[in-house]
Design a protein around this motif. Structure first.
Motif, PDB file in Angstrom:
ATOM      1  N   GLU A   1       1.173  -7.876  -9.265  1.00 53.60           N
ATOM      2  CA  GLU A   1       1.021  -9.317  -9.435  1.00 53.60           C
ATOM      3  C   GLU A   1       0.940 -10.075  -8.109  1.00 53.60           C
ATOM      4  O   GLU A   1       0.417 -11.187  -8.044  1.00 53.60           O
ATOM      5  N   LYS A   2       1.397  -9.468  -7.008  1.00 58.44           N
ATOM      6  CA  LYS A   2       1.299 -10.096  -5.687  1.00 58.44           C
ATOM      7  C   LYS A   2      -0.018  -9.764  -4.985  1.00 58.44           C
ATOM      8  O   LYS A   2      -0.262 -10.209  -3.880  1.00 58.44           O
ATOM      9  N   GLY A   3      -0.849  -8.939  -5.634  1.00 55.35           N
ATOM     10  CA  GLY A   3      -2.133  -8.574  -5.046  1.00 55.35           C
ATOM     11  C   GLY A   3      -2.071  -7.376  -4.122  1.00 55.35           C
ATOM     12  O   GLY A   3      -3.043  -7.067  -3.442  1.00 55.35           O
ATOM     13  N   ASN A   4      -0.939  -6.670  -4.102  1.00 54.58           N
ATOM     14  CA  ASN A   4      -0.788  -5.478  -3.270  1.00 54.58           C
ATOM     15  C   ASN A   4      -1.038  -4.233  -4.112  1.00 54.58           C
ATOM     16  O   ASN A   4      -0.714  -4.195  -5.297  1.00 54.58           O
ATOM     17  N   TRP A   5      -1.599  -3.217  -3.459  1.00 52.41           N
ATOM     18  CA  TRP A   5      -1.843  -1.964  -4.171  1.00 52.41           C
ATOM     19  C   TRP A   5      -0.525  -1.262  -4.432  1.00 52.41           C
ATOM     20  O   TRP A   5       0.339  -1.179  -3.564  1.00 52.41           O
ATOM     21  N   GLY A   6      -0.375  -0.742  -5.632  1.00 52.06           N
ATOM     22  CA  GLY A   6       0.819   0.007  -6.011  1.00 52.06           C
ATOM     23  C   GLY A   6       0.697   1.459  -5.590  1.00 52.06           C
ATOM     24  O   GLY A   6       0.152   1.761  -4.522  1.00 52.06           O
ATOM     25  N   LYS A   7       1.160   2.358  -6.440  1.00 52.00           N
ATOM     26  CA  LYS A   7       1.074   3.788  -6.181  1.00 52.00           C
ATOM     27  C   LYS A   7       0.124   4.418  -7.185  1.00 52.00           C
ATOM     28  O   LYS A   7      -0.049   3.922  -8.297  1.00 52.00           O
ATOM     29  N   TRP A   8      -0.466   5.539  -6.782  1.00 51.05           N
ATOM     30  CA  TRP A   8      -1.328   6.279  -7.696  1.00 51.05           C
ATOM     31  C   TRP A   8      -0.510   6.774  -8.878  1.00 51.05           C
ATOM     32  O   TRP A   8       0.627   7.233  -8.712  1.00 51.05           O
ATOM     33  N   SER A   9      -1.071   6.690 -10.058  1.00 51.88           N
ATOM     34  CA  SER A   9      -0.419   7.256 -11.239  1.00 51.88           C
ATOM     35  C   SER A   9      -0.433   8.778 -11.127  1.00 51.88           C
ATOM     36  O   SER A   9      -1.181   9.344 -10.334  1.00 51.88           O
ATOM     37  N   ASP A  10       0.399   9.407 -11.922  1.00 53.80           N
ATOM     38  CA  ASP A  10       0.371  10.867 -11.979  1.00 53.80           C
ATOM     39  C   ASP A  10      -0.998  11.312 -12.474  1.00 53.80           C
ATOM     40  O   ASP A  10      -1.603  10.653 -13.324  1.00 53.80           O
ATOM     41  N   LEU A  11      -1.464  12.427 -11.971  1.00 52.67           N
ATOM     42  CA  LEU A  11      -2.745  12.981 -12.401  1.00 52.67           C
ATOM     43  C   LEU A  11      -2.649  13.391 -13.863  1.00 52.67           C
ATOM     44  O   LEU A  11      -1.738  14.130 -14.247  1.00 52.67           O
ATOM     45  N   GLN A  12      -3.565  12.879 -14.663  1.00 53.82           N
ATOM     46  CA  GLN A  12      -3.617  13.200 -16.090  1.00 53.82           C
ATOM     47  C   GLN A  12      -4.800  14.121 -16.350  1.00 53.82           C
ATOM     48  O   GLN A  12      -5.871  13.928 -15.783  1.00 53.82           O
ATOM     49  N   ASP A  13      -4.607  15.111 -17.208  1.00 49.07           N
ATOM     50  CA  ASP A  13      -5.724  15.965 -17.603  1.00 49.07           C
ATOM     51  C   ASP A  13      -6.758  15.127 -18.357  1.00 49.07           C
ATOM     52  O   ASP A  13      -6.403  14.236 -19.130  1.00 49.07           O
ATOM     53  N   ALA A  14      -8.021  15.420 -18.113  1.00 49.43           N
ATOM     54  CA  ALA A  14      -9.092  14.709 -18.814  1.00 49.43           C
ATOM     55  C   ALA A  14     -10.338  15.573 -18.809  1.00 49.43           C
ATOM     56  O   ALA A  14     -10.689  16.161 -17.792  1.00 49.43           O
ATOM     57  N   SER A  15     -10.983  15.641 -19.948  1.00 55.79           N
ATOM     58  CA  SER A  15     -12.241  16.359 -20.071  1.00 55.79           C
ATOM     59  C   SER A  15     -13.290  15.359 -20.549  1.00 55.79           C
ATOM     60  O   SER A  15     -13.479  15.172 -21.748  1.00 55.79           O
ATOM     61  N   ILE A  16     -13.923  14.706 -19.587  1.00 57.69           N
ATOM     62  CA  ILE A  16     -14.879  13.629 -19.857  1.00 57.69           C
ATOM     63  C   ILE A  16     -16.182  13.979 -19.149  1.00 57.69           C
ATOM     64  O   ILE A  16     -16.172  14.489 -18.036  1.00 57.69           O
ATOM     65  N   VAL A  17     -17.300  13.672 -19.779  1.00 61.76           N
ATOM     66  CA  VAL A  17     -18.606  13.869 -19.157  1.00 61.76           C
ATOM     67  C   VAL A  17     -18.994  12.587 -18.430  1.00 61.76           C
ATOM     68  O   VAL A  17     -18.821  11.483 -18.952  1.00 61.76           O
ATOM     69  N   ILE A  18     -19.510  12.744 -17.213  1.00 60.79           N
ATOM     70  CA  ILE A  18     -20.029  11.635 -16.415  1.00 60.79           C
ATOM     71  C   ILE A  18     -21.457  11.986 -16.039  1.00 60.79           C
ATOM     72  O   ILE A  18     -21.725  13.108 -15.604  1.00 60.79           O
ATOM     73  N   THR A  19     -22.370  11.040 -16.215  1.00 56.27           N
ATOM     74  CA  THR A  19     -23.755  11.278 -15.823  1.00 56.27           C
ATOM     75  C   THR A  19     -24.157  10.321 -14.712  1.00 56.27           C
ATOM     76  O   THR A  19     -23.762   9.160 -14.700  1.00 56.27           O
ATOM     77  N   LEU A  20     -24.941  10.845 -13.792  1.00 47.20           N
ATOM     78  CA  LEU A  20     -25.595  10.066 -12.746  1.00 47.20           C
ATOM     79  C   LEU A  20     -27.080  10.172 -13.037  1.00 47.20           C
ATOM     80  O   LEU A  20     -27.655  11.256 -12.941  1.00 47.20           O
ATOM     81  N   ASP A  21     -27.688   9.074 -13.431  1.00 47.43           N
ATOM     82  CA  ASP A  21     -29.101   9.049 -13.802  1.00 47.43           C
ATOM     83  C   ASP A  21     -29.858   8.261 -12.738  1.00 47.43           C
ATOM     84  O   ASP A  21     -29.830   7.029 -12.728  1.00 47.43           O
ATOM     85  N   THR A  22     -30.534   8.971 -11.837  1.00 45.62           N
ATOM     86  CA  THR A  22     -31.241   8.308 -10.739  1.00 45.62           C
ATOM     87  C   THR A  22     -32.549   7.686 -11.199  1.00 45.62           C
ATOM     88  O   THR A  22     -33.086   6.822 -10.514  1.00 45.62           O
ATOM     89  N   THR A  23     -33.056   8.097 -12.349  1.00 45.89           N
ATOM     90  CA  THR A  23     -34.269   7.492 -12.889  1.00 45.89           C
ATOM     91  C   THR A  23     -33.967   6.109 -13.462  1.00 45.89           C
ATOM     92  O   THR A  23     -34.704   5.157 -13.236  1.00 45.89           O
ATOM     93  N   LYS A  24     -32.861   6.001 -14.181  1.00 45.19           N
ATOM     94  CA  LYS A  24     -32.477   4.728 -14.798  1.00 45.19           C
ATOM     95  C   LYS A  24     -31.504   3.935 -13.924  1.00 45.19           C
ATOM     96  O   LYS A  24     -31.053   2.860 -14.323  1.00 45.19           O
ATOM     97  N   ASN A  25     -31.140   4.488 -12.750  1.00 46.51           N
ATOM     98  CA  ASN A  25     -30.216   3.827 -11.817  1.00 46.51           C
ATOM     99  C   ASN A  25     -28.912   3.430 -12.493  1.00 46.51           C
ATOM    100  O   ASN A  25     -28.518   2.264 -12.495  1.00 46.51           O
ATOM    101  N   ARG A  26     -28.239   4.416 -13.058  1.00 48.50           N
ATOM    102  CA  ARG A  26     -26.976   4.132 -13.714  1.00 48.50           C
ATOM    103  C   ARG A  26     -26.040   5.329 -13.686  1.00 48.50           C
ATOM    104  O   ARG A  26     -26.469   6.482 -13.560  1.00 48.50           O
ATOM    105  N   ILE A  27     -24.774   5.015 -13.811  1.00 50.60           N
ATOM    106  CA  ILE A  27     -23.715   6.008 -13.945  1.00 50.60           C
ATOM    107  C   ILE A  27     -22.999   5.690 -15.255  1.00 50.60           C
ATOM    108  O   ILE A  27     -22.653   4.534 -15.511  1.00 50.60           O
ATOM    109  N   VAL A  28     -22.804   6.721 -16.080  1.00 47.92           N
ATOM    110  CA  VAL A  28     -22.141   6.531 -17.362  1.00 47.92           C
ATOM    111  C   VAL A  28     -20.931   7.457 -17.431  1.00 47.92           C
ATOM    112  O   VAL A  28     -21.036   8.653 -17.170  1.00 47.92           O
ATOM    113  N   VAL A  29     -19.781   6.868 -17.772  1.00 44.99           N
ATOM    114  CA  VAL A  29     -18.549   7.623 -17.974  1.00 44.99           C
ATOM    115  C   VAL A  29     -18.287   7.630 -19.474  1.00 44.99           C
ATOM    116  O   VAL A  29     -18.050   6.581 -20.080  1.00 44.99           O
ATOM    117  N   TYR A  30     -18.358   8.812 -20.076  1.00 45.26           N
ATOM    118  CA  TYR A  30     -18.213   8.943 -21.528  1.00 45.26           C
ATOM    119  C   TYR A  30     -16.752   9.145 -21.907  1.00 45.26           C
ATOM    120  O   TYR A  30     -16.376  10.139 -22.513  1.00 45.26           O
TER     121      TYR A  30
END
Length: 138
Positions: free
Chosen positions: A39-68
Motif C-alpha cells: 500500500e506504500k508503493g514499495n515492492w514486497g517479497k516474492w511469493s513461494d514458487l507454486q507449481d503450474a502447468s500452463i501453456v504460453i504462446t508467442l505469436d510473432t505473426t499476430k504480435n501477441r503473447i497469450v498465457v492460457y
C-alpha cells in the motif's frame, strides 16, 4: 523495428525452437511466483514458487503473447526490443499492452549459468509475475 523483429525471430528459431518453420512458439510453465507492491508503493517479497502447468504462446505473426491460465491473458506486442546478452543471461524484451491499453514489459530470460533455464517475466505497474518455462512438447 522490422530488423529487430527479424533478429528476435532468428534468435528464437536458433535458440528456443526446434521447428524452424514455425511462427508460433509454445512454452510450458513448470511454476510461477508473484511480486506485488504494498500500500506504500514499495515492492514486497516474492511469493513461494507454486507449481503450474500452463501453456504460453508467442505469436510473432499476430504480435501477441497469450498465457492460457485459468483466466486467459492476451498481451499485444507493441515493440520488439534489441536482445541483451551478458555472461549470465540472454534477455528478449517485448514492449506490450494489455486489454486495458496499459503499457508494460514482458521478458524471456535464458539463464546461461543455470543450465539455460528459461523464465518469462510479466512486469506490470504494481505486480510482477515470473514463470519458469520450457519448450512445449506435445
Amino acid at each position: 523495428m522490422k530488423s529487430i523483429k527479424k533478429i528476435i525471430l532468428f534468435l528464437f528459431l536458433t535458440t528456443f525452437i526446434q521447428q524452424s518453420y514455425c511462427q508460433v512458439y509454445k512454452f510450458q510453465t513448470t511454476g510461477f511466483s508473484v511480486l506485488e507492491k504494498n500500500e506504500k508503493g514499495n515492492w514486497g517479497k516474492w511469493s513461494d514458487l507454486q507449481d503450474a502447468s500452463i501453456v504460453i504462446t508467442l505469436d510473432t505473426t499476430k504480435n501477441r503473447i497469450v498465457v492460457y491460465s485459468q483466466e486467459i491473458q492476451l498481451y499485444e506486442i507493441m515493440n520488439y526490443e534489441k536482445v541483451q546478452e551478458n555472461e549470465n543471461d540472454e534477455i528478449y524484451t517485448f514492449q506490450c499492452r494489455n486489454d486495458d491499453g496499459e503499457p508494460f514489459v514482458i521478458s524471456i530470460i535464458k539463464r546461461k549459468n543455470q543450465e539455460n533455464r528459461k523464465q518469462l517475466y510479466i512486469n506490470q505497474k504494481n505486480v510482477i509475475v515470473v514463470y519458469n518455462i520450457k519448450n512445449f512438447i506435445g
